[in-house]
Design an enzyme around this catalytic site. Sequence first.
Site, PDB file in Angstrom:
ATOM      1  N   ARG A 119       0.818  -1.224   0.000  1.00  0.00           N
ATOM      2  CA  ARG A 119       0.000   0.000   0.000  1.00  0.00           C
ATOM      3  C   ARG A 119       0.847   1.268   0.000  1.00  0.00           C
ATOM      4  NH1 ARG A 119      -3.411  -2.839   3.516  1.00  0.00           N
ATOM      5  NH2 ARG A 119      -5.213  -3.626   2.367  1.00  0.00           N
ATOM      6  N   LYS A 141       4.100  11.797 -10.972  1.00  0.00           N
ATOM      7  CA  LYS A 141       3.206  10.986 -11.808  1.00  0.00           C
ATOM      8  C   LYS A 141       3.908   9.661 -12.085  1.00  0.00           C
ATOM      9  CE  LYS A 141       0.357  14.230 -14.370  1.00  0.00           C
ATOM     10  NZ  LYS A 141      -0.052  14.674 -15.716  1.00  0.00           N
ATOM     11  N   GLU A 183      12.290  19.030 -24.110  1.00  0.00           N
ATOM     12  CA  GLU A 183      11.468  19.304 -22.914  1.00  0.00           C
ATOM     13  C   GLU A 183      12.030  20.507 -22.139  1.00  0.00           C
ATOM     14  OE1 GLU A 183       8.626  17.763 -22.115  1.00  0.00           O
ATOM     15  OE2 GLU A 183       8.680  15.737 -22.947  1.00  0.00           O
ATOM     16  N   LYS A 225       9.329  23.086 -13.481  1.00  0.00           N
ATOM     17  CA  LYS A 225       8.346  22.025 -13.237  1.00  0.00           C
ATOM     18  C   LYS A 225       7.909  22.039 -11.775  1.00  0.00           C
ATOM     19  CE  LYS A 225       6.840  17.382 -14.039  1.00  0.00           C
ATOM     20  NZ  LYS A 225       6.976  16.138 -14.778  1.00  0.00           N
ATOM     21  N   GLU A 235      -3.109  18.065 -10.793  1.00  0.00           N
ATOM     22  CA  GLU A 235      -3.732  18.526 -12.034  1.00  0.00           C
ATOM     23  C   GLU A 235      -5.227  18.762 -11.854  1.00  0.00           C
ATOM     24  OE1 GLU A 235      -1.719  16.674 -15.305  1.00  0.00           O
ATOM     25  OE2 GLU A 235      -3.331  17.186 -16.674  1.00  0.00           O
ATOM     26  N   ARG A 240      -1.305  22.712 -13.745  1.00  0.00           N
ATOM     27  CA  ARG A 240      -0.366  21.679 -14.178  1.00  0.00           C
ATOM     28  C   ARG A 240      -0.520  21.369 -15.667  1.00  0.00           C
ATOM     29  NH1 ARG A 240       2.140  16.555 -10.844  1.00  0.00           N
ATOM     30  NH2 ARG A 240       3.334  15.799 -12.607  1.00  0.00           N
ATOM     31  N   ASN A 244       1.717  20.546 -20.366  1.00  0.00           N
ATOM     32  CA  ASN A 244       1.395  19.828 -21.603  1.00  0.00           C
ATOM     33  C   ASN A 244       1.599  20.666 -22.848  1.00  0.00           C
ATOM     34  OD1 ASN A 244       0.701  17.466 -20.313  1.00  0.00           O
ATOM     35  ND2 ASN A 244      -1.387  18.168 -19.943  1.00  0.00           N
ATOM     36  N   HIS A 247       2.183  18.996 -26.066  1.00  0.00           N
ATOM     37  CA  HIS A 247       1.864  17.576 -25.874  1.00  0.00           C
ATOM     38  C   HIS A 247       0.533  17.160 -26.488  1.00  0.00           C
ATOM     39  CE1 HIS A 247       5.359  17.689 -23.338  1.00  0.00           C
ATOM     40  NE2 HIS A 247       5.257  16.408 -23.053  1.00  0.00           N
ATOM     41  N   HIS A 251       1.272  14.224 -28.713  1.00  0.00           N
ATOM     42  CA  HIS A 251       0.730  12.874 -28.498  1.00  0.00           C
ATOM     43  C   HIS A 251       0.005  12.365 -29.740  1.00  0.00           C
ATOM     44  CE1 HIS A 251       0.797  13.411 -23.863  1.00  0.00           C
ATOM     45  NE2 HIS A 251       1.870  12.781 -24.286  1.00  0.00           N
ATOM     46  N   HIS A 265       9.410  10.643 -28.174  1.00  0.00           N
ATOM     47  CA  HIS A 265       8.507  11.544 -27.464  1.00  0.00           C
ATOM     48  C   HIS A 265       8.991  13.005 -27.535  1.00  0.00           C
ATOM     49  CE1 HIS A 265       5.756  13.106 -24.472  1.00  0.00           C
ATOM     50  NE2 HIS A 265       6.804  13.598 -23.814  1.00  0.00           N
TER      51      HIS A 265
HETATM   52  N1  LIG Z   1       5.966  10.674 -15.039  1.00  0.00           N
HETATM   53  C1  LIG Z   1       6.053  11.724 -15.803  1.00  0.00           C
HETATM   54  O1  LIG Z   1       5.750  12.851 -15.393  1.00  0.00           O
HETATM   55  C2  LIG Z   1       6.566  11.562 -17.189  1.00  0.00           C
HETATM   56  C3  LIG Z   1       6.895  12.690 -17.945  1.00  0.00           C
HETATM   57  C4  LIG Z   1       7.430  12.503 -19.213  1.00  0.00           C
HETATM   58  C5  LIG Z   1       7.617  11.227 -19.711  1.00  0.00           C
HETATM   59  N2  LIG Z   1       7.277  10.151 -18.952  1.00  0.00           N
HETATM   60  C6  LIG Z   1       7.483   8.781 -19.450  1.00  0.00           C
HETATM   61  O2  LIG Z   1       8.874   8.599 -19.653  1.00  0.00           O
HETATM   62  C7  LIG Z   1       9.075   7.572 -20.620  1.00  0.00           C
HETATM   63  C8  LIG Z   1      10.156   8.006 -21.571  1.00  0.00           C
HETATM   64  O3  LIG Z   1      11.353   8.205 -20.847  1.00  0.00           O
HETATM   65  P1  LIG Z   1      12.768   8.069 -21.550  1.00  0.00           P
HETATM   66  O4  LIG Z   1      12.792   8.858 -22.786  1.00  0.00           O
HETATM   67  O5  LIG Z   1      13.791   8.305 -20.522  1.00  0.00           O
HETATM   68  O6  LIG Z   1      12.741   6.549 -22.032  1.00  0.00           O
HETATM   69  P2  LIG Z   1      13.462   5.213 -21.504  1.00  0.00           P
HETATM   70  O7  LIG Z   1      13.373   5.075 -20.056  1.00  0.00           O
HETATM   71  O8  LIG Z   1      12.940   4.134 -22.349  1.00  0.00           O
HETATM   72  O9  LIG Z   1      14.980   5.491 -21.896  1.00  0.00           O
HETATM   73  C9  LIG Z   1      15.338   5.598 -23.265  1.00  0.00           C
HETATM   74  C10 LIG Z   1      16.412   4.579 -23.628  1.00  0.00           C
HETATM   75  O10 LIG Z   1      17.654   5.047 -23.144  1.00  0.00           O
HETATM   76  C11 LIG Z   1      18.292   4.054 -22.339  1.00  0.00           C
HETATM   77  N3  LIG Z   1      19.034   4.789 -21.335  1.00  0.00           N
HETATM   78  C12 LIG Z   1      18.538   5.575 -20.344  1.00  0.00           C
HETATM   79  N4  LIG Z   1      19.523   6.200 -19.702  1.00  0.00           N
HETATM   80  C13 LIG Z   1      20.676   5.806 -20.275  1.00  0.00           C
HETATM   81  C14 LIG Z   1      22.047   6.123 -20.065  1.00  0.00           C
HETATM   82  N5  LIG Z   1      22.434   7.042 -19.151  1.00  0.00           N
HETATM   83  N6  LIG Z   1      22.969   5.508 -20.820  1.00  0.00           N
HETATM   84  C15 LIG Z   1      22.610   4.635 -21.782  1.00  0.00           C
HETATM   85  N7  LIG Z   1      21.326   4.322 -22.068  1.00  0.00           N
HETATM   86  C16 LIG Z   1      20.381   4.896 -21.307  1.00  0.00           C
HETATM   87  C17 LIG Z   1      17.200   3.162 -21.854  1.00  0.00           C
HETATM   88  O11 LIG Z   1      17.675   1.871 -21.584  1.00  0.00           O
HETATM   89  C18 LIG Z   1      16.219   3.195 -23.015  1.00  0.00           C
HETATM   90  O12 LIG Z   1      16.599   2.246 -23.973  1.00  0.00           O
HETATM   91  C19 LIG Z   1       7.734   7.353 -21.284  1.00  0.00           C
HETATM   92  O13 LIG Z   1       7.200   6.145 -20.829  1.00  0.00           O
HETATM   93  C20 LIG Z   1       6.886   8.515 -20.793  1.00  0.00           C
HETATM   94  O14 LIG Z   1       5.520   8.202 -20.704  1.00  0.00           O
HETATM   95  C21 LIG Z   1       6.756  10.294 -17.712  1.00  0.00           C
HETATM   96 ZN   LIG Z   2       6.844  15.171 -22.384  1.00  0.00          ZN
END
Ligand SMILES: NC(=O)c1ccc[n+]([C@@H]2O[C@H](COP(=O)([O-])OP(=O)(O)OC[C@H]3O[C@@H](n4cnc5c(N)ncnc54)[C@H](O)[C@@H]3O)[C@@H](O)[C@H]2O)c1
Ligand SMILES: [Zn+2]
Length: 364
Positions: A119, A141, A183, A225, A235, A240, A244, A247, A251, A265
Amino acid sequence: MERVTVALDERSYDILIDNGLLDRAAEFLAPLARDGRLLVVSDETVWAALGSRLVAGLGDIEAVPILVAPGEESKSWTGLRAVVDTLIDRGIERKDHIIAFGGGVIGDLAGFAAAVVNRGCNFVQVPTSLLAQVDSSVGGKTGINVTAGKNLVGAFHQPSLVLIDPSLLDTLNPRQVRAGYAEIVKYSLIEDAELFGWLERDGLEVLNGDPTSRIHAIAAAVTGKARIVERDERETSGRRALLNLGHTFGHALEAETGYSDRLLHGEAVALGCLLAFDFSAAKALCPIEDADRVRGQFVRAGLPTRLAEVGLERLGERLVGHMQRDKKRDGGRTAFILTRGIGQAHVDRQVELAEVADFLDRAA
Ligand SMILES: NC(=O)c1ccc[n+]([C@@H]2O[C@H](COP(=O)([O-])OP(=O)(O)OC[C@H]3O[C@@H](n4cnc5c(N)ncnc54)[C@H](O)[C@@H]3O)[C@@H](O)[C@H]2O)c1
Ligand SMILES: [Zn+2]
């Protein structure tokens, strides 16, 4: 070292930013360990690239890795189940701190596991991608993707600490670095014109890996942020929603390309921010010169700036169809983040989708 505090009453936490923080991990994480060990959720790629540095940085504290395959597929019911089962097998207790060590996929997955196991237990974000360092590791999030769509199942669960070491980006693929950079530009466009000016002068230094510039840009972005999250953690008031910017359009572009490597992304966000500026300029809300400056910024960063570059031109109806299926809709309407200029974004819930479809058909 830069320190940014996210002030959320009893859920407040610090974001620490410095090169080499991973190598000093014990300083920050040893107090959070129980029985000399920490459970670390990561992906195989990140662990192969950086696991040994974390292990060395933790010194006497043992890191127990819980690894998933890299990529969005791990942010799923299957991935969640594997992580939660392993955490329970390893004897996770409610007061424990799970370490989320990876990009946004790991942060969202490990954060959601932390929100639901027993939990709710604690977790620390140690983001390794630029996108995670400036965006997903901050704000609480967490969640997974389900068949019906991305991020449709999740929870608001704030970390207890965020450790950002920009030197970890040295092993990240340059395309991913550029995507994260989009971003940072987004935050400047929302309400930090000064940051935008700084990025126009020094942004390439961030992309080229200059250590001081990286810290400055990341600190500015997470401050932006944090201030927005503080005003509207869940939100509810609409503040918040400003995060976006780019976005709603972005999206739709990602949905059209099947969330594939065809368009990352951050690349979709760059295009989306530009579309928001061009749309605002077309409605005479924003000076066209500002839209041109934004385009210049993304061109210099090597990010896509034209729909035709990614084969998404003249798809107005289809893209608007994706927007209609987006979870961010409210009372049946899609909220758009429009702008009066750089640093002056606002939420508009009155935009007609037919107008957007027409605009997208004409956008090159
Ligand atoms: N929670 C939130 O507020 C929020 C905001 C924006 C995005 N997101 C989420 O984040 C995700 C995208 O994140 P991302 O772009 O980091 O993707 P990811 O976590 O898939 O990382 C991208 C790639 O880079 C590799 N990688 C990461 N760090 C590395 C490093 N230092 N050295 C070598 N390789 C590395 C990973 O293994 C992966 O293959 C999506 O699922 C999205 O929905 C969440
Ligand atoms: Zn984003």
